[in-house]
Design an enzyme around this catalytic site. Sequence first.
Site, short mmCIF file in Angstrom:
data_model
loop_
_atom_site.label_atom_id
_atom_site.label_comp_id
_atom_site.label_asym_id
_atom_site.label_seq_id
_atom_site.Cartn_x
_atom_site.Cartn_y
_atom_site.Cartn_z
N TYR A 1 -11.03 2.49 4.03
CA TYR A 1 -9.85 2.10 3.27
C TYR A 1 -10.20 1.07 2.20
CZ TYR A 1 -4.84 1.13 2.72
OH TYR A 1 -3.57 1.00 2.24
N SER B 1 0.80 -1.23 0.00
CA SER B 1 0.00 0.00 0.00
C SER B 1 0.83 1.28 0.00
CB SER B 1 -0.97 0.01 1.18
OG SER B 1 -2.06 -0.84 0.93
N LYS C 1 0.39 3.41 -3.10
CA LYS C 1 -0.70 4.36 -3.30
C LYS C 1 -0.20 5.79 -3.46
CE LYS C 1 -4.43 1.77 -1.02
NZ LYS C 1 -3.81 0.43 -0.91
#
Length: 374
Positions: A154, A45, A48
């Site tokens: 999320y 992640s 991102k």
Amino acid sequence: MVSNGSIPYVVAALGNSAGPIWSGAAGERASGMAAGGDTIFRIVSMSKAVGATAALILADRGRLNWETPVEEILPEFARLVVIENGVETQLRRPARTKATLRNLATHTSGLAYEFWDGAVGRYLAESGMPSIVSGQRAGLLYPLAFDPGTAWQYGGGADWLGLAVSAIDGRSIDRFCIEEIFEPLGLTSTSFELNATSAALLGDVLARTENGELGSSVLNLDPPASPEFYGMGHALNSTAPDYLRFLRMWLGMGSLDGVRILSEATARDALRNQIGTLRIEPRSTVFAPATSDLDPMPGVELSHSLVAARTERQVPGRRAVGSAFWGGVLNTHFWLDPTADLAGVFMTQVVPFLDGYVMRDLEEFERLSYSLMI
């Protein structure tokens, strides 16, 4: 930290807009192989923030408007319906609002990972739909957990945002990132695919057992090789020095070592709170082997920028108001504090995400980092 058994190995680094400040490593990334600056991590992640930077480059050039509805660029997004928990079944209805590109970047699009949303998890199990982290295009068609713009949760918005960048620009998202971000910033060890050299430098993944010890992980959370699409929510491999260079670009408000990839105005605006009065609220895990509860900074008010989560108050002895931060599911972590002109990375490969041992070590590392600046 390694010697007391709380983490198996770690590579950490600090820097400011002028350059690196400190780096260190401890432990073995694999049996008989010491962790170091060349250790490759599945940053998951932490991809991102890179995907958001790609979109910001297009916005800076006047080619992307953050208020554009996603379905105007990617018509298949209009197929997504909102899923609700009924008494005996799951109810589905059209969304009452349209998700924008800004919603994708700020986790307010309605998309929610199944790791923290039981209704989405049950839907995937019952439908047989693959997860969005599978790299299969079918996995993009998650139902929405709420109406876009009404909450923070999320989810996989970064994957759709990467597809939007490709649709607007014409290049695949991997080619765009290589040409517009990795090469200009000198990120020589950051990649979507591992070659023989980088694969040999990849760190092992370990799992925390119920008694707190570390053992072999049975979960495969590697970014899929040669996927149908590269998801900017999870697709990258990198090193601590490379990711620090990326963070130093943000401390430089779009510029690193004389190379500018974003205008200062765009960079400063991107780091502001982009979700108004909405806040990141704690969520309980529904898949404990992969993640602990989603509460990365207990007791701290958190919003979200276009880049990452954002602190809305000074954390005593730690980061200032307006700092950006996030982590990957295998416990790679970063923070970016423009007020203090300080960025840090703290990388290991352990599940579950937000493991209590790792988070205590990360907090200690951060406190020590700020104490050395006094």
